[in-house]
Design a protein around this motif. Structure first.
Motif, mmCIF file in Angstrom:
data_model
loop_
_atom_site.group_PDB
_atom_site.id
_atom_site.type_symbol
_atom_site.label_atom_id
_atom_site.label_comp_id
_atom_site.label_asym_id
_atom_site.label_seq_id
_atom_site.Cartn_x
_atom_site.Cartn_y
_atom_site.Cartn_z
ATOM 1 N N PRO A 159 5.301 2.667 -8.377
ATOM 2 C CA PRO A 159 3.943 3.203 -8.322
ATOM 3 C C PRO A 159 3.455 3.586 -9.719
ATOM 4 C CG PRO A 159 5.418 4.397 -6.824
ATOM 5 C CD PRO A 159 6.277 3.518 -7.665
ATOM 6 N N LYS A 160 2.149 3.459 -9.924
ATOM 7 C CA LYS A 160 1.548 3.850 -11.203
ATOM 8 C C LYS A 160 1.891 5.316 -11.502
ATOM 9 C CE LYS A 160 -1.065 2.705 -14.565
ATOM 10 N NZ LYS A 160 -0.686 1.485 -15.320
ATOM 11 N N GLN A 199 -6.188 -1.982 -0.092
ATOM 12 C CA GLN A 199 -6.097 -0.544 -0.365
ATOM 13 C C GLN A 199 -5.354 -0.244 -1.666
ATOM 14 O OE1 GLN A 199 -5.109 2.013 2.904
ATOM 15 N NE2 GLN A 199 -5.922 0.539 4.348
ATOM 16 N N TYR A 200 -5.105 -1.270 -2.453
ATOM 17 C CA TYR A 200 -4.467 -1.080 -3.759
ATOM 18 C C TYR A 200 -5.044 -2.129 -4.702
ATOM 19 C CZ TYR A 200 -2.035 -5.135 -2.040
ATOM 20 O OH TYR A 200 -1.791 -6.374 -1.517
ATOM 21 N N LYS A 201 -4.952 -1.835 -5.993
ATOM 22 C CA LYS A 201 -5.391 -2.811 -6.993
ATOM 23 C C LYS A 201 -4.116 -3.381 -7.633
ATOM 24 C CE LYS A 201 -9.810 -0.617 -8.086
ATOM 25 N NZ LYS A 201 -9.605 0.745 -7.542
ATOM 26 N N GLU A 230 -3.657 -2.525 -11.279
ATOM 27 C CA GLU A 230 -3.881 -1.147 -11.756
ATOM 28 C C GLU A 230 -3.000 -0.096 -11.087
ATOM 29 O OE1 GLU A 230 -8.141 -0.249 -11.659
ATOM 30 O OE2 GLU A 230 -8.460 -2.356 -12.204
ATOM 31 N N ASP A 231 -2.574 -0.363 -9.867
ATOM 32 C CA ASP A 231 -1.876 0.687 -9.113
ATOM 33 C C ASP A 231 -0.347 0.611 -9.167
ATOM 34 O OD1 ASP A 231 -4.343 1.608 -8.468
ATOM 35 O OD2 ASP A 231 -4.384 0.809 -6.436
ATOM 36 N N PHE A 232 0.174 -0.311 -9.975
ATOM 37 C CA PHE A 232 1.638 -0.442 -10.062
ATOM 38 C C PHE A 232 2.098 -0.470 -11.512
ATOM 39 C CE2 PHE A 232 0.314 -2.543 -6.153
ATOM 40 C CZ PHE A 232 1.174 -1.987 -5.218
ATOM 41 N N ALA A 253 2.121 1.744 -3.491
ATOM 42 C CA ALA A 253 1.033 2.135 -4.411
ATOM 43 C C ALA A 253 0.710 3.618 -4.263
ATOM 44 C CB ALA A 253 -0.209 1.293 -4.139
ATOM 45 N N LYS A 254 0.861 4.152 -3.035
ATOM 46 C CA LYS A 254 0.505 5.551 -2.786
ATOM 47 C C LYS A 254 1.722 6.487 -2.820
ATOM 48 C CE LYS A 254 -3.455 4.492 0.215
ATOM 49 N NZ LYS A 254 -4.469 4.084 -0.465
ATOM 50 N N THR A 259 0.846 -1.198 0.000
ATOM 51 C CA THR A 259 0.000 0.000 0.000
ATOM 52 C C THR A 259 0.879 1.245 0.000
ATOM 53 O OG1 THR A 259 -1.704 -1.197 1.213
ATOM 54 C CG2 THR A 259 -1.852 1.202 1.268
#
Ligand code: ASP
Length: 327
Positions: free
Chosen positions: A258-259, A104-106, A109-111, A77-78, A74
């Motif tokens: 992170p994305k 709290q992350y996908k 999609e979030d990486f 991801a953030k 998480t």
């Protein structure tokens, strides 16, 4: 016109950032487990080789433990997508997608996927005081003592947790052991050696030296066939060979950003990863501990992401069959 100017300035800023990356600022490898365990081990070995592949860079490992790896994941991801915070994780990226009802992350999609690092077999091991010496004796002992023993793992969704669930489900002994979560399998190993917990299933990168030193008892490996190429682990049967037909669990580790990390930085990191994975010192260290360093299309962003997509689909039914979920 003004909009074009803004876009041009933004593009120039991104280019400048990529050209100076990583600069004097260190690149953090977030390891979502305690120091000294398998994920930490591969991250530290990789940090060394990445440093060599990107002269002047500084890769640092940061342990962000807890909740089976999901706290560290998480955090990444953030994180600011500037290439200075990366995640070194494993099969948990796919397993937690099936194990947790809420995350709290996908994972897909979030990486930004940088590539796969290695693939590591697991070993089923016990505390030195266990009376069993062979896999058959071990299985009988667990059945005879159902409800009285415990199995250590690194939190819900960790590799050790997954292996324990799958093994108990495969031998029709669901819930035979109480699960005891740790912040990683390094502290779990200390508890096993000390006899505070009875059983663990963990990557060979954490267990090989302990087995060799006789500090824990090993009963089986989780690869489909025996590890005939490994000087120590070749002596242990595979679970498949012991009648758990089709049992085959190995733990891949990968590198993620992170994305939104700029493409030029991703390319630089992926290029360095490819070089690092060919570093003879990295390969030797990993292979000595039973790991296989990846050297195929999965070391690419698309190849690794396609692989993880397949793993999520593959693991879901196995996790559902084992009947355990986490919130
Ligand atoms: N081997 C651990 C796991 O079960 C993680 C670790 O400590 O690296 O996922």
């Amino acid at each position: 016109m003004k909009r074009l100017l803004v876009l041009a300035l933004a593009a120039t800023a991104l280019l400048a950032q990529a050209q100076t990356y990583p600069g004097s600022k260190s690149v953090n490898f977030v390891v979502p487990f305690a120091a000294g365990g398998p994920t930490d081990r591969v991250a530290r070995d990789l940090a060394e080789s990445m440093r060599k592949a990107m002269p002047g860079s500084n890769f640092v490992v940061e342990n962000v433990n807890g909740a089976g790896g999901t706290i560290g994941a998480t955090k990444v991801a953030k994180a600011n997508p500037d290439g200075h915070t990366l995640l070194v994780w494993h099969i948990g990226m796919a397993a937690t997608a099936g194990l947790y009802r809420k995350l709290q992350y996908k994972p897909l999609e979030d990486f930004e996927y940088l590539g796969m690092i290695n693939d590591v077999p697991m070993t089923l091991i016990g505390k030195p005081q266990l009376p069993a010496n062979t896999y058959r004796d071990f299985e009988n002992y667990i059945r005879a003592n159902s409800g009285k023993l415990n199995i250590a793992h690194a939190g819900l969704g960790s590799a050790s947790h997954l292996c324990g669930l799958m093994w108990q489900s495969a031998v029709n002994a669901k819930d035979a052991m109480t699960t005891i979560p740790f912040s990683g399998t390094a502290p779990a190993m200390t508890a096993l050696i000390g006899g505070q917990v009875d059983v663990m299933c963990d990557q060979t990168t954490n267990t090989t030296q302990q087995i060799e030193a006789g500090r824990v008892k090993a009963f089986a490996v989780t690869t489909k066939d025996r590890m005939s190429g490994h000087k120590l682990l070749k002596d242990y049967p595979s679970l498949n060979e012991m009648g758990l037909k089709g049992f085959n669990l190995t733990i891949w580790h990968g590198l993620y950003a992170p994305k939104g990390t700029p493409p030029a930085i991703l390319k630089q990191l992926n290029d360095a990863l490819k070089v690092a994975l060919k570093d003879p010192e990295f390969v030797k260290r990993q292979e000595g501990l039973g790991a296989v360093v990846v050297n195929d299309n999965r070391v690419s962003p698309e190849g690794h992401k396609a692989f993880v997509t397949g793993e999520i689909a593959k693991l879901k039914p196995a996790i559902e069959a084992s009947g355990k979920f986490a919130d």
